[in-house]
Design a protein around this motif. Structure first.
Motif, short mmCIF file in Angstrom:
data_model
loop_
_atom_site.label_atom_id
_atom_site.label_comp_id
_atom_site.label_asym_id
_atom_site.label_seq_id
_atom_site.Cartn_x
_atom_site.Cartn_y
_atom_site.Cartn_z
N PRO A 122 0.66 -1.28 0.07
CA PRO A 122 -0.06 0.12 -0.15
C PRO A 122 0.87 1.22 -0.06
O PRO A 122 0.34 2.32 -0.45
CB PRO A 122 -0.74 -0.15 1.28
CG PRO A 122 -1.01 -1.64 1.63
CD PRO A 122 0.61 -1.99 1.21
N VAL A 123 1.93 1.11 0.44
CA VAL A 123 3.08 2.25 0.53
C VAL A 123 3.89 2.37 -0.70
O VAL A 123 4.19 3.46 -1.20
CB VAL A 123 3.68 2.18 1.69
CG1 VAL A 123 4.63 3.53 2.00
CG2 VAL A 123 2.91 2.42 3.09
N PHE A 231 5.47 8.88 -4.01
CA PHE A 231 4.02 9.17 -3.28
C PHE A 231 3.14 10.09 -4.07
O PHE A 231 2.15 10.75 -3.69
CB PHE A 231 4.20 9.50 -2.03
CG PHE A 231 4.76 8.52 -0.89
CD1 PHE A 231 5.06 7.25 -1.27
CD2 PHE A 231 5.52 9.15 0.21
CE1 PHE A 231 5.61 6.39 -0.55
CE2 PHE A 231 5.96 8.06 1.07
CZ PHE A 231 5.98 6.77 0.80
N ARG A 234 -0.80 6.68 -7.42
CA ARG A 234 -0.71 5.26 -7.68
C ARG A 234 -0.44 4.96 -9.16
O ARG A 234 -1.03 5.80 -9.94
CB ARG A 234 -1.78 4.41 -6.89
CG ARG A 234 -1.96 4.68 -5.69
CD ARG A 234 -1.12 4.62 -4.63
NE ARG A 234 -0.02 3.62 -4.66
CZ ARG A 234 0.00 2.65 -3.96
NH1 ARG A 234 -0.85 2.13 -3.29
NH2 ARG A 234 1.27 1.89 -3.97
N TRP A 236 -1.87 2.99 -10.90
CA TRP A 236 -2.99 2.65 -11.96
C TRP A 236 -4.07 3.82 -11.96
O TRP A 236 -4.98 3.75 -12.63
CB TRP A 236 -3.91 1.42 -11.20
CG TRP A 236 -4.17 1.57 -9.80
CD1 TRP A 236 -5.06 2.29 -9.24
CD2 TRP A 236 -3.49 1.13 -8.62
NE1 TRP A 236 -5.09 2.11 -8.02
CE2 TRP A 236 -3.82 1.11 -7.50
CE3 TRP A 236 -2.28 0.29 -8.54
CZ2 TRP A 236 -3.62 1.16 -6.17
CZ3 TRP A 236 -1.91 -0.10 -7.42
CH2 TRP A 236 -2.41 0.34 -5.97
N PHE A 237 -3.57 4.76 -11.34
CA PHE A 237 -4.52 6.08 -11.63
C PHE A 237 -3.80 7.05 -12.72
O PHE A 237 -4.74 8.04 -13.06
CB PHE A 237 -4.53 7.05 -10.49
CG PHE A 237 -5.45 6.26 -9.27
CD1 PHE A 237 -6.83 5.71 -9.84
CD2 PHE A 237 -5.03 6.19 -8.05
CE1 PHE A 237 -7.33 5.10 -8.83
CE2 PHE A 237 -5.85 5.62 -6.94
CZ PHE A 237 -7.03 4.97 -7.38
N THR B 75 -3.29 5.24 4.51
CA THR B 75 -1.81 5.31 3.97
C THR B 75 -2.11 5.57 2.58
O THR B 75 -1.08 5.65 1.70
CB THR B 75 -1.02 4.04 4.01
OG1 THR B 75 0.08 3.92 3.50
CG2 THR B 75 -1.65 2.50 3.66
N CYS B 77 -3.44 4.36 -0.07
CA CYS B 77 -2.85 3.34 -1.30
C CYS B 77 -3.64 3.17 -2.45
O CYS B 77 -3.53 2.85 -3.45
CB CYS B 77 -3.05 1.82 -0.68
SG CYS B 77 -4.48 1.24 -0.40
N GLY B 78 -4.89 4.06 -2.21
CA GLY B 78 -5.76 3.94 -3.38
C GLY B 78 -6.56 2.76 -3.92
O GLY B 78 -7.40 3.00 -5.01
N ALA B 93 -1.72 11.79 -1.87
CA ALA B 93 -0.71 11.18 -0.63
C ALA B 93 0.25 12.22 -0.40
O ALA B 93 0.54 13.17 -1.29
CB ALA B 93 -0.09 9.98 -1.07
N GLU B 95 3.97 12.47 2.08
CA GLU B 95 5.12 11.66 2.91
C GLU B 95 5.00 12.25 4.37
O GLU B 95 5.01 13.23 4.55
CB GLU B 95 6.52 11.78 2.38
CG GLU B 95 7.48 11.08 2.93
CD GLU B 95 8.88 10.76 2.12
OE1 GLU B 95 8.78 11.40 1.32
OE2 GLU B 95 9.69 10.12 2.86
N GLU B 106 1.67 5.00 8.82
CA GLU B 106 2.55 4.40 7.69
C GLU B 106 3.42 5.84 7.38
O GLU B 106 2.94 6.81 7.59
CB GLU B 106 1.87 3.77 6.81
CG GLU B 106 1.01 2.86 7.32
CD GLU B 106 1.55 1.63 7.52
OE1 GLU B 106 2.83 1.24 6.92
OE2 GLU B 106 1.11 0.62 8.24
N GLU B 107 4.65 5.53 6.78
CA GLU B 107 5.17 6.72 6.12
C GLU B 107 4.52 7.50 5.13
O GLU B 107 5.23 8.50 4.75
CB GLU B 107 6.49 6.19 5.50
CG GLU B 107 6.33 5.22 4.55
CD GLU B 107 7.91 4.76 4.01
OE1 GLU B 107 8.11 3.47 3.61
OE2 GLU B 107 8.76 5.73 3.99
N LYS B 108 3.71 7.24 4.69
CA LYS B 108 2.92 7.65 3.55
C LYS B 108 1.45 7.89 4.25
O LYS B 108 0.75 7.04 4.72
CB LYS B 108 2.80 7.05 2.34
CG LYS B 108 2.17 7.71 1.34
CD LYS B 108 2.09 6.75 -0.10
CE LYS B 108 1.06 5.88 -0.04
NZ LYS B 108 0.92 5.17 -1.69
#
Lengths: 342, 166
Positions: A122-123, A231, A234, A236-237, B75, B77-78, B93, B95, B106-108
């Motif tokens: 997820p990150v 970051f 994502r 897929w976007f 976080t 993740c989307g 997102a 950081e 989480e870090e994000k």
């Protein structure tokens, strides 16, 4: 001329992979022979990279069973072999997905690869185009059986554009080979041995080369990532678009990853095995992030099974619910013409 | 045709008398039904003040959860936005900085997290997709409003209240 042609034909060796026979040049590896056939029977590869000399033989995901050594010596090979490092012999018979033994061994390999790999998809910026994620999805277990602490490292900046997450590294050595091949002076390699080995640049020396950004593309996991894309979004976007520009140092053929109007990321173009077609330079990758810098060609072809193509499929493939009937189609056409007349 | 059953009821129609022509018996019957409802249990509730008890699998407004230390679980993740069939969720997102360690797990983290409640169909797929158990549709009915822009709920409305430490 004809004689020569016959000569080359006879030089080729026959190899059967999962019941499909193909004729290849002698000296071809089993993996490359399978890639000439294509489809599901191609063994997955995490470390082998056709564009990198000497790569392969590290990860063992491409293992196959050789059930017949060759025409001259038909004994099977005693163990499963790494298909990226084993060359074909005439009359060789290879089993990949048809052998349960191979599938089981491969899921074991995946489990081993995931032992120290953190579950931070997820990150992680690689999620969605990660080879290990796909492999784990296809072969992995739902749970880990590993009870000990995973090894952890601090994030390392390699230069100001590349980031190394040693936690995620599976030690495929692809980036080391890239550094070896593309740069004339290697500045990064593997330190320590065995379980302790780690990728490093020796006291974080900046990789100072025009092509150093390619280590991001060759990395099968999210260990080496683009800091300018970190970051941002994502995968897929974003929408991939093929583009090119006149670049003095590289071919300039890239994929731009758009989100709305902005280019979030520039990568090299990748083929169906996730390998880059041509390496690109750092100027193209990190500094040219405006649409005006590029000549746009067309949207990148992404497989329908990839998460990147979700919600924007480029081809409409309706489910085969109704069997195609030409007579019915003809009758419908006649009816349509009739109504159009009125 | 011969009747198939013996349970045949013969209706007798008579001309209406004066009271019936003035609807008096019908009025009486109707009023009796109305008055009888005064003594029955109410079928409605006084909604905004009184809330009906929802079933356990009721899906209402979303809430972004915090973990046991009060850190935000999301976080960014989307996956919720990816799974959303109505495309109601968007996020940006960011950081985490070292000093924000107590705020985010989480870090994000999601710097911006928006759900368009007019688009949302409350299917609960975001809840199912979430790998961090960060989003749940456990809130009340989404209240009505006048402007479309007010239905785009940001983190100020979605994130759970921080834990009060005793």
């Amino acid at each position: 001329m004809i004689k020569e042609y016959h000569l080359t034909m006879s030089e080729k060796v026959k190899v059967t992979i999962d019941g499909i026979t193909v004729e290849v040049e002698p000296g071809t590896t089993i993996l490359n022979a399978a890639r000439q056939i294509g489809g599901d029977i191609v063994p997955p590869a995490m470390c082998y990279y056709s564009k990198l000399e000497g790569s392969g033989g590290k990860c063992r995901t491409c293992i196959v069973k050789v059930s017949k050594g060759s025409e001259k010596d038909p004994r099977p090979m005693p163990k499963l072999v790494a298909s990226c490092r084993t060359t074909v012999m005439d009359g060789m018979e290879v089993q990949n997905i048809t052998s349960p033994e191979v599938i089981e061994a491969r899921s074991g390999v995946v489990e081993m690869l995931l032992i120290n790999h953190p579950l931070d998809c997820p990150v992680c910026d690689q999620a969605g185009e990660c080879d290990l994620q796909n492999l784990g999805y296809e072969h992995g277990l739902q749970k880990t059986r590993y009870e000990f602490e995973r090894r952890t490292f601090e994030r390392i900046d390699i230069g100001d554009k590349i980031q190394l997450h040693m936690n995620r590294c599976i030690l495929c050595y692809r980036c080391v080979f890239t550094a070896d091949q593309i740069t004339n002076k290697r500045v990064h390699g593997i330190l320590n041995r065995g379980d302790h080995s780690e990728i490093s640049t020796y006291i974080q020396t900046a990789v100072d080369n025009d092509f150093s950004g390619n280590v991001i593309d060759v990395c099968p996991v999210g260990a080496l990532t683009d800091k300018t894309f970190r970051f941002k979004n994502r995968v897929w976007f974003t929408k991939p678009v093929d583009a090119h520009r006149d670049c003095p140092t590289c071919s300039g053929k890239v994929t731009l990853w758009y989100k709305g109007e902005d280019v979030l990321r520039v990568t090299a173009r990748k083929d169906i095995y996730g390998e880059v077609e041509e390496f690109i330079c750092n100027t193209c990758r990190f500094d040219k992030k405006k649409t005006a810098d590029w000549t746009i060609e067309h949207p990148t072809h992404i497989s329908d099974t990839s998460v990147i193509s979700s919600n924007h499929y480029e081809t409409m493939i309706p489910l085969p619910v109704i069997q195609e009937d030409l007579r019915l189609q003809e009758a419908n056409k006649v009816e349509l013409e009739k109504t159009a007349k009125f | 045709m011969e009747p198939l059953t013996s349970k045949k009821k013969i209706l007798i129609q008579k001309p209406l008398n004066f009271a019936e022509r003035m609807y008096l018996p019908a009025l009486g019957k109707g009023l009796a039904i109305t008055i009888s409802h005064f003594f029955k249990k109410e079928a409605t509730i006084r909604y905004p003040e009184v809330q009906r008890e929802m079933s356990i699998n009721w899906r209402g407004m979303h809430s972004l959860k915090r973990d046991e230390d009060g850190k935000e679980r999301c976080t960014a993740c989307g996956l919720c936005a990816l799974s959303c069939p109505a495309e109601a969720i968007t996020m940006i997102a960011a950081e985490r900085k070292p000093e924000e360690k107590d705020l985010y797990r989480e870090e994000k983290y999601a710097a911006v997290y928006e759900i368009n409640m007019l688009r949302c169909i409350f299917c609960g797929l975001c809840e199912e997709a979430c790998p961090k158990e960060a989003i749940y549709l456990d809130g009340p009915i989404v209240p009505s409003d006048y402007l479309r822009k007010d239905f785009i709920y940001g983190k100020d409305k979605l994130v759970e209240e921080p834990l009060v430490k005793k």
